[in-house]
Structure formats: C-alpha cells, structure tokens
Design an enzyme around this catalytic site. Structure first.
Site: not given
Length: 258
Positions: A134-135
C-alpha cells in the site's frame, strides 16, 4: 522491556516471532535489527534445519510503524539510505538464508509486512488474512520488495499490485503464488509444525540449501550461463555427504532419517 522479536528452537525448527501485538507488529529500526539478529542466529545454529516466521496478536505485520515514519521525515538522504539498507539486508538475509523459511500468517500482512511474506520460501495463511503493498497510497514506494515480488509472481501481476496498492484476500494471494496454503486459524500452528517436521525428517539439509542458492542465483544468467552454473552445482551436490548417504540408502531400499 519485552523483546520485540522472540526466538526459540524446538525439534530442529527455529521459531522467530514478531512480538509487538499492541502495535500490530509494525516495523521500525529496532524490530528490523532484531529480526536480522534472529535469522543470523538460526542460520548459524547447527541444531536448526527449518525456520518459521510468525507473529503474536491478530495482525501478522502492518508495515512501518507510524512513529518510525514520522522520524524518517527528519532524516537526510544519507540517513534514509542507511536505514533502507538495513531493511534491504534483512530481506536479502531471509531470501538467501541457507535454511528453508516458512511464513505462518495468522492475520493481515500489509506493506512491509507483505514484504516479509514475499521473501519467505513457503507461506501458510489463514483465509481471513489480507495482503497488499500500500506504499503508493502514502506517497512512498515498495522499492526493495519489488525485486523479490517480480521474481515470485512475475511482472504483470507484480506491477498491478504495486501500482494499485490494493489489498487482496487470501484466496487471490494463493492464486497468484504469494502464499502456498490456506489453513483455518485453529489448525494453522499444527499444519506449519507438521510441514516443518516433514522437511526436517525427509529432506537433506544440504540439498535444500543448494536448491535455494540455485533459485536465487540462476535467474539473472543467460541460458548458456545458467546451464553451466546448474551443471557446476549438480557436480558439487554429488560430492556432499548427504548425497552419498541418500543414494546408498536408495540403492539399499532403506528409509533414511535426515
């Protein structure tokens, strides 16, 4: 203060346990260093044949710790490079460890937590677990894990996951090869233990080590280079004591206890 990573050995299996359940086992510099120490210890331990990475609490690992992320905002480039290099070294250590590493995933594995799953050799997960990189949703990039994920599931699938940052369920993680088995929560520990015991009893330690080494090193070679390297490793394996014992037992129709 309680250790952020626990280490214990039972029946030739080293159990490395993330122990920050109140923080969803989130990663910071302390836990990264403690993990690295634990994996080095397991690799050097002659009584250990297989390693299990697991976690306390309901979440396997939620990625980077919030306070840790805030601290990174104050770092300069050199400080951030040194910090990211420590994570790189941890992922590389797990991926190239001379012993098989099994991930026992009892809950969600997100961002850096999903990175840990990616670099393990085999992964067991509960059906309720969610996975994702999810960066990109916080303006960051899953840089280090991308190298390992490309190897594990291929460019097309890796690109979509890394660029979308979406969470996937355990069924999809299984279908793309990110995890290998789904097990109900009440059977997870027993299934992992049984699988680890099977590896210990039925497989040669040197054969598993050499197989991991070939997989890690052969992919960047040309076809001709790869075949030459494989032939060299084949010859090397034949000279091991394990190979001599294994072939002798096979020819004599004996069951070998490794």
């Amino acid at each position: 203060m309680e250790n952020v990573v626990l280490y214990e050995v039972s029946e030739r299996v080293a159990y490395i346990t993330l122990n920050r359940p109140d923080k969803r086992n989130a990663l910071n510099d302390e836990i990264v260093e403690a993990l690295h120490d634990a994996f080095r210890r397991a690799e050097a331990d002659g009584q250990v044949k297989v390693v299990v990475l697991r976690a306390k609490g309901s979440v396997f690992c939620a990625g980077a710790d919030l306070a840790y992320l805030q601290q990174l905002q104050k770092n300069n480039y050199e400080e951030n490079l040194a910090d990211s290099s420590r994570l790189k070294e941890l992922f590389h250590k797990i991926y190239t460890l001379k012993k098989v590493v099994i991930a026992q995933i009892q809950g969600h594995a997100i961002a850096g937590g999903c990175g840990l799953v990616t670099v393990c050799d085999v992964a067991f997960a509960v059906p309720e677990a969610k996975f994702g990189y999810t960066e990109v949703k916080i303006g960051f990039i899953p840089a280090i894990v991308s190298l390992f994920l490309l190897r594990k599931i291929g460019e097309g699938r890796a690109k979509e996951l890394l660029l979308s940052g979406r969470l996937i369920d355990a069924e999809e993680a299984l279908s793309i090869g990110l995890v290998h088995r789904l097990v109900e929560a009440d059977r997870l520990e027993a299934e992992v233990k049984a699988y680890a015991a099977q590896l210990c009893a039925q497989n040669s330690a040197s054969s598993m080590e050499l197989s991991k080494r070939i997989i890690a090193e052969i992919q960047e070679r040309t076809l001709e280079q790869g075949l030459q390297y494989a032939a060299q490793m084949n010859a090397m394996a034949r000279e091991t004591e394990d190979c001599r014992r294994g072939i002798a037992a096979f020819l004599e129709k004996k069951t070998l206890e490794w």
